[in-house]
Write a protein that holds these residues in place. Structure first.
Motif, PDB file in Angstrom:
ATOM      1  N   ASP A   1      -1.937  11.240   2.625  1.00 30.06           N
ATOM      2  CA  ASP A   1      -0.905  11.680   3.570  1.00 30.06           C
ATOM      3  C   ASP A   1       0.308  12.177   2.792  1.00 30.06           C
ATOM      4  O   ASP A   1       0.819  11.471   1.930  1.00 30.06           O
ATOM      5  CB  ASP A   1      -0.475  10.532   4.481  1.00 30.06           C
ATOM      6  N   SER A   2       0.780  13.365   3.117  1.00 31.15           N
ATOM      7  CA  SER A   2       1.980  13.860   2.448  1.00 31.15           C
ATOM      8  C   SER A   2       3.239  13.273   3.091  1.00 31.15           C
ATOM      9  O   SER A   2       4.263  13.129   2.412  1.00 31.15           O
ATOM     10  CB  SER A   2       2.028  15.387   2.492  1.00 31.15           C
ATOM     11  N   HIS A   3       3.169  12.962   4.386  1.00 31.20           N
ATOM     12  CA  HIS A   3       4.296  12.368   5.102  1.00 31.20           C
ATOM     13  C   HIS A   3       3.780  11.246   5.989  1.00 31.20           C
ATOM     14  O   HIS A   3       2.747  11.395   6.643  1.00 31.20           O
ATOM     15  CB  HIS A   3       5.021  13.404   5.974  1.00 31.20           C
ATOM     16  N   VAL A   4       4.531  10.140   6.014  1.00 28.86           N
ATOM     17  CA  VAL A   4       4.249   9.033   6.922  1.00 28.86           C
ATOM     18  C   VAL A   4       5.567   8.640   7.580  1.00 28.86           C
ATOM     19  O   VAL A   4       6.596   8.517   6.900  1.00 28.86           O
ATOM     20  CB  VAL A   4       3.641   7.825   6.176  1.00 28.86           C
ATOM     21  N   SER A   5       5.516   8.441   8.898  1.00 29.03           N
ATOM     22  CA  SER A   5       6.721   8.058   9.628  1.00 29.03           C
ATOM     23  C   SER A   5       6.431   6.775  10.398  1.00 29.03           C
ATOM     24  O   SER A   5       5.429   6.696  11.112  1.00 29.03           O
ATOM     25  CB  SER A   5       7.127   9.183  10.586  1.00 29.03           C
ATOM     26  N   VAL A   6       7.297   5.776  10.245  1.00 29.15           N
ATOM     27  CA  VAL A   6       7.125   4.500  10.934  1.00 29.15           C
ATOM     28  C   VAL A   6       8.467   4.073  11.529  1.00 29.15           C
ATOM     29  O   VAL A   6       9.529   4.559  11.128  1.00 29.15           O
ATOM     30  CB  VAL A   6       6.597   3.394   9.990  1.00 29.15           C
ATOM     31  N   SER A   7       8.394   3.139  12.451  1.00 32.37           N
ATOM     32  CA  SER A   7       9.612   2.542  12.997  1.00 32.37           C
ATOM     33  C   SER A   7       9.966   1.299  12.195  1.00 32.37           C
ATOM     34  O   SER A   7       9.087   0.609  11.667  1.00 32.37           O
ATOM     35  CB  SER A   7       9.421   2.170  14.467  1.00 32.37           C
ATOM     36  N   GLU A   8      11.231   1.025  12.119  1.00 34.14           N
ATOM     37  CA  GLU A   8      11.685  -0.167  11.405  1.00 34.14           C
ATOM     38  C   GLU A   8      11.025  -1.402  12.009  1.00 34.14           C
ATOM     39  O   GLU A   8      10.933  -1.533  13.242  1.00 34.14           O
ATOM     40  CB  GLU A   8      13.204  -0.274  11.492  1.00 34.14           C
ATOM     41  N   GLY A   9      10.530  -2.293  11.130  1.00 30.57           N
ATOM     42  CA  GLY A   9       9.890  -3.513  11.601  1.00 30.57           C
ATOM     43  C   GLY A   9       8.390  -3.400  11.807  1.00 30.57           C
ATOM     44  O   GLY A   9       7.727  -4.414  12.037  1.00 30.57           O
ATOM     45  N   THR A  10       7.840  -2.204  11.729  1.00 32.11           N
ATOM     46  CA  THR A  10       6.390  -2.018  11.887  1.00 32.11           C
ATOM     47  C   THR A  10       5.732  -1.921  10.515  1.00 32.11           C
ATOM     48  O   THR A  10       6.401  -1.661   9.507  1.00 32.11           O
ATOM     49  CB  THR A  10       6.070  -0.760  12.707  1.00 32.11           C
ATOM     50  N   PRO A  11       4.405  -2.119  10.468  1.00 30.94           N
ATOM     51  CA  PRO A  11       3.715  -2.095   9.164  1.00 30.94           C
ATOM     52  C   PRO A  11       3.690  -0.699   8.531  1.00 30.94           C
ATOM     53  O   PRO A  11       3.693   0.324   9.216  1.00 30.94           O
ATOM     54  CB  PRO A  11       2.291  -2.555   9.500  1.00 30.94           C
ATOM     55  N   VAL A  12       3.629  -0.707   7.214  1.00 30.43           N
ATOM     56  CA  VAL A  12       3.513   0.521   6.420  1.00 30.43           C
ATOM     57  C   VAL A  12       2.150   0.551   5.743  1.00 30.43           C
ATOM     58  O   VAL A  12       1.696  -0.463   5.193  1.00 30.43           O
ATOM     59  CB  VAL A  12       4.613   0.582   5.345  1.00 30.43           C
ATOM     60  N   LEU A  13       1.493   1.710   5.800  1.00 30.78           N
ATOM     61  CA  LEU A  13       0.241   1.922   5.077  1.00 30.78           C
ATOM     62  C   LEU A  13       0.312   3.293   4.414  1.00 30.78           C
ATOM     63  O   LEU A  13       0.394   4.315   5.099  1.00 30.78           O
ATOM     64  CB  LEU A  13      -0.966   1.864   6.011  1.00 30.78           C
ATOM     65  N   LEU A  14       0.283   3.317   3.084  1.00 26.55           N
ATOM     66  CA  LEU A  14       0.236   4.571   2.329  1.00 26.55           C
ATOM     67  C   LEU A  14      -1.093   4.570   1.581  1.00 26.55           C
ATOM     68  O   LEU A  14      -1.369   3.675   0.805  1.00 26.55           O
ATOM     69  CB  LEU A  14       1.410   4.658   1.356  1.00 26.55           C
ATOM     70  N   ARG A  15      -1.871   5.627   1.817  1.00 26.06           N
ATOM     71  CA  ARG A  15      -3.254   5.628   1.347  1.00 26.06           C
ATOM     72  C   ARG A  15      -3.409   6.388   0.025  1.00 26.06           C
ATOM     73  O   ARG A  15      -2.821   7.458  -0.158  1.00 26.06           O
ATOM     74  CB  ARG A  15      -4.156   6.226   2.410  1.00 26.06           C
ATOM     75  N   CYS A  16      -4.267   5.830  -0.831  1.00 28.47           N
ATOM     76  CA  CYS A  16      -4.531   6.432  -2.143  1.00 28.47           C
ATOM     77  C   CYS A  16      -5.996   6.212  -2.499  1.00 28.47           C
ATOM     78  O   CYS A  16      -6.490   5.088  -2.432  1.00 28.47           O
ATOM     79  CB  CYS A  16      -3.631   5.805  -3.196  1.00 28.47           C
ATOM     80  N   ASN A  17      -6.667   7.256  -2.894  1.00 25.52           N
ATOM     81  CA  ASN A  17      -8.007   7.169  -3.459  1.00 25.52           C
ATOM     82  C   ASN A  17      -7.972   7.647  -4.902  1.00 25.52           C
ATOM     83  O   ASN A  17      -7.232   8.572  -5.233  1.00 25.52           O
ATOM     84  CB  ASN A  17      -9.007   8.002  -2.648  1.00 25.52           C
TER      85      ASN A  17
END
Lengths: 111, 115
Positions: B8-24
């Motif tokens: 993902d080139s961009h990820v947007s989340v709300s404060e307090g929610t989980p973050v997932l940044l993917r890498c292979n």
């Protein structure tokens, strides 16, 4: 506090100029690296050096050269700057047990 | 040859929610993997590293990553996002050749955190 220092934070040069970017580390590291950072491309390795007077080409060496006359200093040279060399340049150093430290970067604009 | 792909080139989340940044990753041998973070106008900071010890790696600021060899993945997670997490994140593999090593970077994922 250990650090890697890049001499200029911002630099503006004209097309065709010879440009020197300087990097100094105070950690006695053997290895030093020059990367350029462009949006959507991450960091790409230009040149690296694993000892004084030694240098190796990275992934995008064209248009660049380097100099390492002393262990603590690693210079990146743009022989004849071009507009496609406008970028953020990051210097890093590491020891044989692979801890890397990065400088704050030099944002070069070629006009 | 070693390489990394950030999905993902961009990820947007709300404060307090989980973050997932993917890498292979792609590696011909057991890799050393890293996550770095770069805040606006700041230098690169090491978040965490995997070097063939525990597969679940804990880093700074509540981030962690799990090395999954079967999936060739090294995703970065955080249970609850904070506004200060907004930054660009790089997945990195260490490459060995000819007695020396270098870092190979992914293209980066820009994380935005909304109130």
């Amino acid at each position: 506090d250990v650090k890697v220092t890049q001499s200029s934070r911002y630099l503006v040069k004209r097309t065709g100029e010879k440009v020197f970017l300087e990097c100094v580390q105070d950690m006695d590291h053997e290895n030093m690296f020059w990367y350029r950072q462009d949006p959507g491309l991450g960091l790409r390795l230009i040149y690296f050096s694993y000892d004084v007077k030694m240098k190796e080409k990275g992934d995008i060496p064209e248009g660049y050269s380097v100099s390492r006359e002393k262990k603590e200093r690693f210079s990146l040279i743009l022989e004849s700057a071009s507009t496609n060399q406008t970028s953020m340049y990051l210097c890093a150093s590491s020891s044989s047990n692979y801890g890397y430290t990065f400088g704050s970067g030099t944002r070069l604009t070629v006009v | 040859a070693q390489s990394v792909t950030q999905l993902d080139s961009h990820v947007s989340v709300s404060e307090g929610t989980p973050v997932l940044l993917r890498c292979n990753y792609s590696s011909s041998y057991s890799p050393s993997l890293f996550w770095y973070v770069q805040h606006p106008n700041k230098g690169l900071q090491l978040l965490l590293k995997y070097t063939s010890a525990a597969t679940l790696v804990k880093g700074i600021n509540g981030f962690e990553a799990e090395f999954k060899k079967s999936e060739t993945s090294f995703h970065l997670t955080k249970p609850s996002a904070h506004m200060s997490d907004a930054a660009e994140y790089f997945c990195v593999v260490r490459w060995f050749s000819g007695g020396y090593n270098k870092l190979i970077f992914g293209a980066g994922t820009r994380l935005a955190v909304h109130p």
